[in-house]
Design a protein around this motif. Structure first.
Motif, PDB file in Angstrom:
ATOM      1  N   ALA A 184      24.023  11.812  20.639  1.00 38.76           N
ATOM      2  CA  ALA A 184      24.888  11.137  20.493  1.00 38.76           C
ATOM      3  C   ALA A 184      23.937  10.133  21.785  1.00 38.76           C
ATOM      4  CB  ALA A 184      26.102  11.526  22.708  1.00 38.76           C
ATOM      5  N   VAL A 185      23.188  10.398  21.587  1.00 33.80           N
ATOM      6  CA  VAL A 185      22.337   9.646  22.676  1.00 33.80           C
ATOM      7  C   VAL A 185      21.126   8.222  21.615  1.00 33.80           C
ATOM      8  CG1 VAL A 185      20.110   9.706  23.722  1.00 33.80           C
ATOM      9  CG2 VAL A 185      21.104  11.631  24.623  1.00 33.80           C
ATOM     10  N   HIS A 186      21.072   8.802  20.240  1.00 34.13           N
ATOM     11  CA  HIS A 186      20.902   8.347  19.369  1.00 34.13           C
ATOM     12  C   HIS A 186      22.084   6.875  19.013  1.00 34.13           C
ATOM     13  CE1 HIS A 186      17.739  10.658  18.338  1.00 34.13           C
ATOM     14  NE2 HIS A 186      17.078   9.732  19.497  1.00 34.13           N
ATOM     15  N   PHE A 187      22.586   7.280  19.435  1.00 31.41           N
ATOM     16  CA  PHE A 187      23.795   6.264  18.303  1.00 31.41           C
ATOM     17  C   PHE A 187      24.322   4.781  19.878  1.00 31.41           C
ATOM     18  CE2 PHE A 187      27.927   4.407  18.103  1.00 31.41           C
ATOM     19  CZ  PHE A 187      28.768   4.247  16.977  1.00 31.41           C
ATOM     20  N   ILE A 188      23.331   3.942  19.522  1.00 33.37           N
ATOM     21  CA  ILE A 188      23.510   2.554  21.050  1.00 33.37           C
ATOM     22  C   ILE A 188      23.891   1.404  20.275  1.00 33.37           C
ATOM     23  CG2 ILE A 188      21.463   3.565  21.928  1.00 33.37           C
ATOM     24  CD1 ILE A 188      19.511   1.866  20.271  1.00 33.37           C
ATOM     25  N   HIS A 189      24.314   1.493  19.132  1.00 31.68           N
ATOM     26  CA  HIS A 189      24.945  -0.411  19.146  1.00 31.68           C
ATOM     27  C   HIS A 189      26.395  -0.193  18.856  1.00 31.68           C
ATOM     28  CE1 HIS A 189      20.902  -2.015  18.517  1.00 31.68           C
ATOM     29  NE2 HIS A 189      20.968  -0.511  18.297  1.00 31.68           N
ATOM     30  N   GLY A 190      27.454   0.993  19.510  1.00 33.00           N
ATOM     31  CA  GLY A 190      28.620   0.465  19.015  1.00 33.00           C
ATOM     32  C   GLY A 190      29.187   1.437  19.989  1.00 33.00           C
ATOM     33  N   PRO A 191      30.615   1.613  20.301  1.00 32.06           N
ATOM     34  CA  PRO A 191      31.269   3.059  21.525  1.00 32.06           C
ATOM     35  C   PRO A 191      31.433   4.078  20.608  1.00 32.06           C
ATOM     36  CG  PRO A 191      32.577   1.369  19.656  1.00 32.06           C
ATOM     37  CD  PRO A 191      31.638   1.126  19.188  1.00 32.06           C
ATOM     38  N   ALA A 198      44.343   3.895  34.773  1.00 29.19           N
ATOM     39  CA  ALA A 198      45.073   2.154  33.757  1.00 29.19           C
ATOM     40  C   ALA A 198      44.125   0.971  33.869  1.00 29.19           C
ATOM     41  CB  ALA A 198      46.494   2.320  33.706  1.00 29.19           C
ATOM     42  N   THR A 199      43.877   1.188  35.502  1.00 30.93           N
ATOM     43  CA  THR A 199      42.672   0.274  35.928  1.00 30.93           C
ATOM     44  C   THR A 199      41.194   0.093  35.758  1.00 30.93           C
ATOM     45  OG1 THR A 199      44.507   0.167  37.673  1.00 30.93           O
ATOM     46  CG2 THR A 199      43.389  -1.749  37.307  1.00 30.93           C
ATOM     47  N   GLN A 200      40.909   0.672  35.308  1.00 33.51           N
ATOM     48  CA  GLN A 200      39.825   1.122  35.394  1.00 33.51           C
ATOM     49  C   GLN A 200      39.473   1.400  33.676  1.00 33.51           C
ATOM     50  OE1 GLN A 200      39.211   4.969  37.166  1.00 33.51           O
ATOM     51  NE2 GLN A 200      37.727   4.192  38.831  1.00 33.51           N
ATOM     52  N   TYR A 201      40.104   1.999  32.851  1.00 32.59           N
ATOM     53  CA  TYR A 201      40.273   1.485  31.112  1.00 32.59           C
ATOM     54  C   TYR A 201      40.066  -0.243  30.927  1.00 32.59           C
ATOM     55  CZ  TYR A 201      41.105   1.637  26.729  1.00 32.59           C
ATOM     56  OH  TYR A 201      40.854   1.604  25.597  1.00 32.59           O
ATOM     57  N   GLU A 202      40.754  -0.588  31.238  1.00 29.44           N
ATOM     58  CA  GLU A 202      41.263  -1.971  31.826  1.00 29.44           C
ATOM     59  C   GLU A 202      40.107  -2.645  32.098  1.00 29.44           C
ATOM     60  OE1 GLU A 202      43.465  -4.419  29.732  1.00 29.44           O
ATOM     61  OE2 GLU A 202      43.696  -1.680  29.552  1.00 29.44           O
ATOM     62  N   LEU A 203      39.633  -2.128  33.005  1.00 29.28           N
ATOM     63  CA  LEU A 203      37.803  -3.129  33.252  1.00 29.28           C
ATOM     64  C   LEU A 203      36.953  -2.602  32.842  1.00 29.28           C
ATOM     65  CD1 LEU A 203      36.399  -4.586  35.682  1.00 29.28           C
ATOM     66  CD2 LEU A 203      36.142  -2.319  36.685  1.00 29.28           C
ATOM     67  N   LEU A 204      36.528  -1.486  32.314  1.00 27.68           N
ATOM     68  CA  LEU A 204      35.843  -1.150  31.407  1.00 27.68           C
ATOM     69  C   LEU A 204      36.127  -1.550  29.541  1.00 27.68           C
ATOM     70  CD1 LEU A 204      33.959   1.203  29.973  1.00 27.68           C
ATOM     71  CD2 LEU A 204      35.177   2.530  29.434  1.00 27.68           C
ATOM     72  N   LYS A 205      37.284  -1.646  29.365  1.00 23.47           N
ATOM     73  CA  LYS A 205      36.523  -3.086  27.601  1.00 23.47           C
ATOM     74  C   LYS A 205      37.076  -4.571  28.488  1.00 23.47           C
ATOM     75  CE  LYS A 205      41.211  -2.260  26.515  1.00 23.47           C
ATOM     76  NZ  LYS A 205      42.886  -1.739  25.895  1.00 23.47           N
ATOM     77  N   LEU A 206      37.147  -4.517  29.490  1.00 19.13           N
ATOM     78  CA  LEU A 206      37.021  -5.999  30.116  1.00 19.13           C
ATOM     79  C   LEU A 206      35.233  -6.273  30.032  1.00 19.13           C
ATOM     80  CD1 LEU A 206      39.663  -7.398  32.105  1.00 19.13           C
ATOM     81  CD2 LEU A 206      39.097  -8.332  30.156  1.00 19.13           C
ATOM     82  N   LEU A 207      34.803  -5.116  30.869  1.00 20.62           N
ATOM     83  CA  LEU A 207      33.012  -5.814  31.068  1.00 20.62           C
ATOM     84  C   LEU A 207      32.252  -5.242  29.472  1.00 20.62           C
ATOM     85  CD1 LEU A 207      32.857  -2.906  34.119  1.00 20.62           C
ATOM     86  CD2 LEU A 207      32.268  -5.790  33.333  1.00 20.62           C
ATOM     87  N   VAL A 208      32.847  -4.456  28.426  1.00 21.64           N
ATOM     88  CA  VAL A 208      32.025  -5.024  27.430  1.00 21.64           C
ATOM     89  C   VAL A 208      32.443  -5.198  26.170  1.00 21.64           C
ATOM     90  CG1 VAL A 208      32.143  -2.339  27.531  1.00 21.64           C
ATOM     91  CG2 VAL A 208      33.496  -2.782  26.249  1.00 21.64           C
ATOM     92  N   GLY A 209      33.439  -6.129  26.590  1.00 20.58           N
ATOM     93  CA  GLY A 209      33.973  -6.895  25.122  1.00 20.58           C
ATOM     94  C   GLY A 209      33.928  -6.450  24.172  1.00 20.58           C
ATOM     95  N   SER A 210      33.826  -7.203  22.913  1.00 19.05           N
ATOM     96  CA  SER A 210      34.009  -6.859  21.390  1.00 19.05           C
ATOM     97  C   SER A 210      33.076  -6.401  21.211  1.00 19.05           C
ATOM     98  CB  SER A 210      34.488  -8.385  20.773  1.00 19.05           C
ATOM     99  OG  SER A 210      33.440  -9.292  20.819  1.00 19.05           O
ATOM    100  N   ARG A 211      31.551  -6.746  21.937  1.00 20.25           N
ATOM    101  CA  ARG A 211      30.793  -5.398  21.245  1.00 20.25           C
ATOM    102  C   ARG A 211      30.223  -4.398  21.581  1.00 20.25           C
ATOM    103  NH1 ARG A 211      24.789  -6.550  22.453  1.00 20.25           N
ATOM    104  NH2 ARG A 211      25.889  -5.872  24.655  1.00 20.25           N
ATOM    105  N   ALA A 212      31.241  -3.780  22.844  1.00 22.15           N
ATOM    106  CA  ALA A 212      31.903  -2.386  23.378  1.00 22.15           C
ATOM    107  C   ALA A 212      30.678  -1.546  22.669  1.00 22.15           C
ATOM    108  CB  ALA A 212      32.617  -2.278  21.879  1.00 22.15           C
ATOM    109  N   HIS A 213      29.859  -2.357  23.405  1.00 26.98           N
ATOM    110  CA  HIS A 213      28.213  -0.997  23.691  1.00 26.98           C
ATOM    111  C   HIS A 213      28.305  -0.408  24.857  1.00 26.98           C
ATOM    112  CE1 HIS A 213      25.434  -3.352  21.163  1.00 26.98           C
ATOM    113  NE2 HIS A 213      26.923  -3.112  20.254  1.00 26.98           N
ATOM    114  N   PHE A 214      29.928   0.341  24.332  1.00 26.71           N
ATOM    115  CA  PHE A 214      29.637   1.783  25.444  1.00 26.71           C
ATOM    116  C   PHE A 214      29.298   3.409  25.440  1.00 26.71           C
ATOM    117  CE2 PHE A 214      34.089   1.478  24.446  1.00 26.71           C
ATOM    118  CZ  PHE A 214      34.359   2.745  23.936  1.00 26.71           C
ATOM    119  N   THR A 215      29.392   3.912  26.385  1.00 28.96           N
ATOM    120  CA  THR A 215      29.178   5.983  25.393  1.00 28.96           C
ATOM    121  C   THR A 215      30.735   6.017  26.801  1.00 28.96           C
ATOM    122  OG1 THR A 215      26.860   5.834  25.441  1.00 28.96           O
ATOM    123  CG2 THR A 215      27.722   7.783  25.533  1.00 28.96           C
TER     124      THR A 215
END
Ligand code: ATP
Ligand code: MG
Length: 686
Positions: free
Chosen positions: A11-18, A218-235
């Protein structure tokens, strides 16, 4: 990266995607986040481009501390905060595109209810206003504004609530104020509707980590999606079995939608629990068993069987408190070295349950703190001070204006304030703005006008001086002088019947001033006499952030104190010795047929509510590392009456071994007495 198992490392080493870490309690999800921050930094991501989002301010502080253990000073630069704090930062920086000034005010729940009452003409009772607040908040968390709510309204009730919401929105705009829901909704709309703002934030944030993901709305999820965009680098890390904020709009849909919205999502499961003994973990697994499985999980512990979970039947809540205290004392007396006070937690369903335990602990001179309860900031005297600070920071904050101008009273009557309010509304300005209008004198007597103007000038003056008041020492002096000027201490004594109460409130005020002053930084000595230099801020700057900080009921640091906490506020934490108290049917699960309960709004499905209560019990059990005691009472106060009670169904669901688990010392004592009496009767007298 030592101290991580294989799945955690993955989990720690996976950094280039969601990625999503989905695992049961105590399996090291939060630990993955802190280590991943360190890993990202080691791999060249600048600290300030990493955001880690926690559920509470306290959790943020703890995470920062752990991160600094791994990466040192760079931990300071990582954006570790709650969704709300991130929202504040985004709206302060970019809210101008929505027409909001950078010094907007943040309203608390009390302000909101009084504005709502006002919107409805003033004759509404507090309970109704709170219901409206819940209704409006639920809509906002769904991403609706008044217009959407009106369009979607199903019946007259919803239609009239939507109209109130419309007026509420207008007031907030006029006051340059936002409520807590806006702190998520506004950043979300900023990113959604303003590409330049979206690009800025997406560029800034290289990786976003979210703890306690199961409790996002629901709003927090929308916010998260907008913050990470299509690159989707999140954990995201979370546990569906620990979702306990459904009543506040959190939704497990966010977990279900993640693999759909991000098909490339890497899902990692953790199975080893590093927190609890096997006995405790088994009880937890048994309790959560009956809930439907969203994501099946297994969890094991290698910490050994440990002590059996104890169940204690008590007569009343007072008796339960005595038992809890005795348990703490026994554990302290029987181990060498004895556990610290802070190794003990007493957890319950509802705030008011703390009382008998507080009393018992106080009587025994045991240090304790109540967390997640009535926050320091909910006290009237602290709110009074905060109203003044809000007014310095944002003159348009009408609720703060009204509170400050009437606390302490300065001979300005309701009629005057009523006229001022009307005038302000007609001229579409704030009450403060109206003070200096050349048209105002025509409406008021000279005396009334003079009083108002004097107040206005004093606010301007205070604001100016607070802007130039730098650092701890100066701020403290400033605050004390100001309190003296407005006669606040006298006001407390005048308004309280009891001098003891007034003195306690005054000491809260002093503590608060000290704490504010500390935040202004500079050379600060701690209790141990060591001094540290922190960044110097102006008192005005500190005041501006007060409304947000006021959500930190958990300001106090890691003192050696027994912790009393609601189950909700215990999320994510752990203690060696935990006592779950009031595990009585009707308390936990909380009475499920409660009609006027606000939970009704969000979900009127009793089965769903029972499941959430069960998750709460699961959260409680899994806070314990080494010993767990669960107690219930045979009688309980309900209003003025005592009612007979049954043990919670969750006790049976733990499936404990009956012979070792159940203990009722009174019963045992009674039994011994009976045996003794029987024996002495049987003994022939000589
Ligand atoms: P919760 O679901 O309650 O939030 P969690 O999954 O976030 O729990 P953590 O709080 O991260 O779990 O970890 C629980 C405890 O186990 C902590 O004391 C942590 O330091 C310890 N821990 C986690 N992973 C390991 C490991 N690989 N080796 C040793 N200890 C670990
Ligand atoms: Mg955690």
């Amino acid at each position: 990266m030592s101290g991580l198992n294989l799945a955690q490392l993955q989990a720690v080493h996976f950094i280039h995607g969601p990625s999503l870490v989905l695992a049961g309690a105590g399996s090291g999800k939060t630990r993955v986040i802190t280590h991943k921050i360190a890993h990202l930094i080691h791999n060249g991501t600048p600290a300030r481009r990493i955001a880690a989002i926690t559920f509470t301010n306290k959790a943020a502080a703890e995470m920062r501390e752990r991160a600094s253990g791994l990466i040192g000073r760079q931990a300071k630069e990582v954006l570790i905060c709650t969704f709300h704090a991130l929202g504040v930062r985004m709206v302060r920086e970019d809210g101008h595109v929505l027409g909001l000034k950078p010094n907007f005010s943040i309203l608390d729940a009390d302000d909101v209810t009084s504005i709502l009452k006002d919107c409805a003409g003033g004759s509404t009772d507090a309970a109704t206003a709170r219901q409206w607040q819940w209704g409006i908040s639920a809509w906002k968390n769904q991403g609706w504004n008044a217009r959407t709510a009106l369009a979607m309204a199903q019946d007259d009730h919803e239609r009239s609530l939507a109209l109130i919401m419309q007026r509420y929105e207008e007031r907030l705009t006029a006051y340059q104020s936002v409520d807590f829901d806006d702190l998520i909704g506004m950043p979300m709309r900023l990113l959604k509707n303003h590409p330049e703002v979206r690009e800025k934030w997406q560029k800034l944030l290289a990786h976003v980590l979210v703890d306690e993901y199961q409790d996002t709305n629901a709003t927090q999820y929308e916010l998260l999606k907008l913050l990470v965009g299509s690159r989707a680098h999140f954990t995201a890390v979370g546990d569906d079995d620990q979702s306990i904020y459904g009543w506040r709009g959190a939704t497990l849909d966010n977990l279900k939608r993640l693999p759909v919205d991000f098909p490339q999502l890497q899902v990692i499961k953790l199975e080893q629990n590093y927190r609890s003994t096997s006995a405790i973990l088994r009880a937890a697994n048994n309790v959560i068993g009956p809930n439907p499985k969203l994501f099946p999980k297994t969890l094991f512990s290698e910490l050994g069987e440990g002590e059996p979970v104890r169940v204690v039947a008590c007569d009343t809540e007072e008796h339960e408190a005595e038992r809890a205290l005795a348990r703490i004392q026994t554990l302290r007396a029987s181990s060498n070295p004895p556990p610290a006070w802070k190794d003990f937690a007493i957890l319950y369903r509802a705030n008011h349950q703390a009382k008998p335990f507080e009393k018992a602990l106080r009587r025994a001179n045991i240090p304790y703190k109540v967390s997640g309860g009535t926050s320091f900031f909910d006290r009237a005297e602290i709110k009074d001070l905060c109203a003044w600070f809000r007014l310095w920071s944002n003159n348009n904050d009408d609720p703060a204006f009204l509170r400050a101008i009437t606390t302490p009273r300065r001979g300005i009557g309701h009629t005057t304030l009523g006229k001022l309010g009307e005038f302000a509304a007609q001229h579409k300005t704030s009450m403060f703005g109206a003070l200096f209008s050349p048209m105002l004198p025509a409406l008021l007597s000279k005396k009334a006008l003079d009083g108002l103007l004097e107040f206005g000038r004093s606010i301007n003056d205070l604001e100016y001086r607070a802007r130039h008041c730098l650092g701890h020492e100066a701020s403290r002096g400033f605050l004390l002088d100001w309190l003296q000027d407005i006669g606040y201490e006298q006001y407390l004594y005048d308004s309280e019947d009891s001098d003891t109460v007034a003195a306690a409130r005054w000491s809260n005020v002093l503590e608060f001033c000290d704490w504010m002053a500390q935040r202004a930084g500079g050379q600060i000595a701690d209790a141990a006499g060591t001094s540290a230099h922190t960044e110097v801020k102006s008192l005005l700057e500190v005041a501006q952030n007060i409304a947000l900080l006021s959500t930190i009921s958990e300001r106090d640091s890691d003192q050696d104190q027994v912790v009393l906490s609601t189950l909700h506020a215990s999320k994510g934490l752990e203690w060696p010795h935990v006592q779950l108290v009031g595990v009585t049917e009707g308390m936990l699960p909380f009475k499920l047929d409660d009609d006027e309960g606000r939970q009704q709004k969000v979900s009127d499905d009793i089965a769903a509510r029972l499941q959430e209560e069960r998750r709460l019990m699961y959260v409680g059990i899994t806070r314990a590392q080494r010993t767990l005691t669960v107690s219930w009472t045979k009688r309980r106060k309900k209003g003025r009456d005592m009612v007979a009670c049954l043990p919670s169904r969750f006790i049976a669901e733990m499936q404990l071994d009956a012979t070792t688990a159940t203990e009722n010392p009174r019963d045992r004592l009674r039994q011994l007495r009976a045996e003794f009496a029987a024996r002495s009767q049987a003994t022939p007298s000589t």
